[in-house]
Design an enzyme around this catalytic site. Structure first.
Site, PDB file in Angstrom:
ATOM      1  N   ASN A 167      37.987  18.514  65.629  1.00 54.19           N
ATOM      2  CA  ASN A 167      39.410  18.342  65.395  1.00 54.19           C
ATOM      3  C   ASN A 167      39.635  17.307  64.287  1.00 54.19           C
ATOM      4  OD1 ASN A 167      41.724  16.262  66.237  1.00 54.19           O
ATOM      5  ND2 ASN A 167      42.427  18.340  66.667  1.00 54.19           N
ATOM      6  N   CYS A 189      41.809  24.461  67.990  1.00 54.76           N
ATOM      7  CA  CYS A 189      42.831  23.843  68.837  1.00 54.76           C
ATOM      8  C   CYS A 189      44.248  24.207  68.398  1.00 54.76           C
ATOM      9  CB  CYS A 189      42.661  22.330  68.850  1.00 54.76           C
ATOM     10  SG  CYS A 189      42.861  21.586  67.213  1.00 54.76           S
TER      11      CYS A 189
END
Length: 182
Positions: A123, A156
């Site tokens: 991320n 995500c």
């Protein structure tokens, strides 16, 4: 050609290790795959074994041959050490010299002259976190060269830097290193 040790860690990008392993093999390289436990949750060792035509190593404590020490032997037989994808967890462990799994144990046992590449995948906030950035800087002082992640839509749902570099970019870096060492 080269003996490449490919370390696969716990990232959704682990599935891309199949293509990377296949492409390295097609270029004539011998690929030995190491996997963290987390990596095996994303892709099976059998997939990478079939593509590499070599045993995939997942456990530092599993010694198939009593006359040798696996992580030491793998390190001695490595021309290029490539961590792709490299999770924040593994980057942190490598930067502090942990040797608690097959990936970190082999990395710690590598001769100092072995080229080491690391391709982060995580991320955006994890990648840009000061702790991760500091760990990557520390790894550079140990001889690791980063293959920077790209900006993309991440698993995500966020858009930002953190996606594993394209396979072609990784292959080009391996080729560059081979030309530098020959």
């Amino acid at each position: 050609m080269a003996r490449i040790t490919l370390a696969v860690t716990g990232s959704i990008s682990a599935y891309k290790a199949a293509d990377l392993t296949s492409q390295l093999g097609k270029l004539g390289h011998s690929v030995t795959v190491l996997m963290t436990t987390a990596a095996t949750q994303f892709i099976t060792p059998l997939t990478l074994q079939a593509l590499s035509k070599n045993l995939v190593h997942t456990d530092v404590m599993l010694e198939e041959n009593p006359s040798s020490i696996k992580h030491i032997d793998i390190a001695k037989q490595t021309d290029i050490f490539l961590v792709a994808p490299a999770s924040a967890q593994t980057i942190a462990k490598l930067s502090y010299g942990f040797a608690d799994n097959i990936v970190t144990a082999v990395a710690l046992a590598l001769p100092s002259t072995t080229p080491k590449l690391i391709a982060p995948a995580m991320n955006t906030n994890m990648y840009l976190n000061p702790a991760t950035q500091e760990n990557l800087k520390r790894l550079q002082t140990y001889g690791f060269e980063e293959i920077s992640p790209k900006e993309s839509l991440l698993a995500c749902g966020d858009v930002g830097v953190g996606a594993l570099a394209d396979i072609d970019v990784i292959l080009e870096k391996v080729s560059d290193i081979l030309h530098e060492t020959n």
